[in-house]
Write an enzyme that holds these catalytic residues in place. Sequence first.
Site, PDB file in Angstrom:
ATOM      1  N   GLY A 191       0.777  -1.232   0.000  1.00 25.00           N
ATOM      2  CA  GLY A 191       0.000   0.000   0.000  1.00 25.00           C
ATOM      3  C   GLY A 191       0.810   1.285   0.000  1.00 25.00           C
ATOM      4  O   GLY A 191       0.289   2.341   0.358  1.00 25.00           O
ATOM      5  N   SER A 192       2.070   1.218  -0.450  1.00 27.35           N
ATOM      6  CA  SER A 192       2.858   2.465  -0.408  1.00 27.35           C
ATOM      7  C   SER A 192       2.297   3.511  -1.382  1.00 27.35           C
ATOM      8  O   SER A 192       2.334   4.708  -1.092  1.00 27.35           O
ATOM      9  CB  SER A 192       4.335   2.188  -0.678  1.00 27.35           C
ATOM     10  N   ASN A 193       1.755   3.068  -2.518  1.00 28.14           N
ATOM     11  CA  ASN A 193       1.134   4.049  -3.426  1.00 28.14           C
ATOM     12  C   ASN A 193      -0.136   4.623  -2.812  1.00 28.14           C
ATOM     13  O   ASN A 193      -0.375   5.835  -2.914  1.00 28.14           O
ATOM     14  CB  ASN A 193       0.820   3.402  -4.786  1.00 28.14           C
ATOM     15  N   ASN A 246      -5.168   2.778 -13.320  1.00 33.22           N
ATOM     16  CA  ASN A 246      -4.235   1.789 -12.768  1.00 33.22           C
ATOM     17  C   ASN A 246      -2.798   2.274 -12.934  1.00 33.22           C
ATOM     18  O   ASN A 246      -2.495   3.069 -13.826  1.00 33.22           O
ATOM     19  CB  ASN A 246      -4.408   0.456 -13.516  1.00 33.22           C
ATOM     20  N   LEU A 303      -4.437  -6.522  -7.715  1.00 33.55           N
ATOM     21  CA  LEU A 303      -3.992  -7.583  -8.622  1.00 33.55           C
ATOM     22  C   LEU A 303      -5.103  -8.377  -9.300  1.00 33.55           C
ATOM     23  O   LEU A 303      -4.823  -9.255 -10.105  1.00 33.55           O
ATOM     24  CB  LEU A 303      -3.044  -8.532  -7.874  1.00 33.55           C
ATOM     25  N   GLU A 309       6.747   5.966  -9.153  1.00 31.81           N
ATOM     26  CA  GLU A 309       5.312   5.791  -8.893  1.00 31.81           C
ATOM     27  C   GLU A 309       4.852   6.791  -7.823  1.00 31.81           C
ATOM     28  O   GLU A 309       3.842   7.479  -7.978  1.00 31.81           O
ATOM     29  CB  GLU A 309       5.033   4.358  -8.433  1.00 31.81           C
ATOM     30  N   HIS A 325       1.121   0.635 -13.390  1.00 37.13           N
ATOM     31  CA  HIS A 325       1.825  -0.615 -13.702  1.00 37.13           C
ATOM     32  C   HIS A 325       3.331  -0.338 -13.676  1.00 37.13           C
ATOM     33  O   HIS A 325       3.788   0.672 -14.228  1.00 37.13           O
ATOM     34  CB  HIS A 325       1.391  -1.126 -15.086  1.00 37.13           C
ATOM     35  N   ASP A 355      -3.858  -4.360 -18.548  1.00 38.68           N
ATOM     36  CA  ASP A 355      -2.787  -3.418 -18.894  1.00 38.68           C
ATOM     37  C   ASP A 355      -2.860  -2.862 -20.314  1.00 38.68           C
ATOM     38  O   ASP A 355      -1.841  -2.467 -20.877  1.00 38.68           O
ATOM     39  CB  ASP A 355      -1.394  -4.083 -18.700  1.00 38.68           C
TER      40      ASP A 355
HETATM   41  C1  GAR Z   1       3.488  -1.208  -7.468  1.00 41.36           C
HETATM   42  O1  GAR Z   1       4.790  -1.307  -7.964  1.00 41.36           O
HETATM   43  C2  GAR Z   1       2.483  -1.229  -8.606  1.00 41.36           C
HETATM   44  O2  GAR Z   1       2.943  -0.605  -9.768  1.00 41.36           O
HETATM   45  C3  GAR Z   1       2.339  -2.720  -8.821  1.00 41.36           C
HETATM   46  O3  GAR Z   1       2.290  -3.265  -7.529  1.00 41.36           O
HETATM   47  C4  GAR Z   1       3.114  -2.471  -6.662  1.00 41.36           C
HETATM   48  C5  GAR Z   1       2.310  -2.140  -5.422  1.00 41.36           C
HETATM   49  O4  GAR Z   1       3.105  -1.513  -4.460  1.00 41.36           O
HETATM   50  N1  GAR Z   1       1.155  -3.010  -9.581  1.00 41.36           N
HETATM   51  C6  GAR Z   1       1.102  -4.005 -10.466  1.00 41.36           C
HETATM   52  O5  GAR Z   1       2.024  -4.770 -10.661  1.00 41.36           O
HETATM   53  C7  GAR Z   1      -0.225  -4.119 -11.205  1.00 41.36           C
HETATM   54  N2  GAR Z   1      -0.080  -4.930 -12.367  1.00 41.36           N
HETATM   55  P1  GAR Z   1       2.427  -0.816  -3.193  1.00 41.36           P
HETATM   56  O6  GAR Z   1       1.454  -1.827  -2.594  1.00 41.36           O
HETATM   57  O7  GAR Z   1       3.572  -0.547  -2.282  1.00 41.36           O
HETATM   58  O8  GAR Z   1       1.722   0.425  -3.680  1.00 41.36           O
END
Ligand code: GAR
Length: 200
Positions: A19-21, A109, A92, A181, A111, A152
């Site tokens: 969940g950092s994003n 989204n 996911l 990101e 990616h 995607d």
């Molecule tokens: C991120 O790098 C995001 O781009 C990726 O999952 C990670 C989640 O990180 N998403 C995908 O791969 C989707 N196909 P987070 O939980 O720390 O935000």
Amino acid sequence: MLLHKGKKINIAVFASGGGSNAREIIKYFKDSEKVNVCLILTNNPAAGVIKIAKESGIPCTVFSRENFRDGEKISGILSCFKSDFIILAGFLWMVPGYLLTQYKDRIINIHPSLLPRFGGKGMYGHFVHEAVKKSGESVTGMTIHVVNEKYDEGKIIFQAKCNINPEMSADEIASEVLKLEHKYYPQIIDKYIAEFTRKL
Ligand code: GAR
């Protein structure tokens, strides 16, 4: 869901992992007068994003695959929280048709590669960075796109690149991409929503 000019926009964030994003999005919109993070949703009862939601005082709900497929619960909760846009932040599962219809062009989204490279089913998180490393690329990055019915493949809104080298591990590549990101996702969401609502 009634979108009109001048309305404060509610966004619901779906996340499956750390969940950092989601954390960066919450931080960015904390004092916004235009956009409010109204809800966090996750399919993973162990997701780090649950703690982040709690600490931020944002409602959070965990749902099952059944709930997600059948839709009544998810649509109900999204309309209960008056969500106008859906933001996927490390989510996911494939987005089902009922949400694509209800939120046409309002699901975004992120990616962790330069799509269309290294996208598609099974390409997420570390699988992406491992494939990038294996391919010997010298540049990778991230893509922000509108979600459609194919993994995607929705319209690309924004991409950012970073240089990598053969000495870097997949984890090191991931960490460089994650920096991009965090830097861009919140501001690109803000911009996309502003442009979308300007056209109303
Ligand atoms: C991120 O790098 C995001 O781009 C990726 O999952 C990670 C989640 O990180 N998403 C995908 O791969 C989707 N196909 P987070 O939980 O720390 O935000």
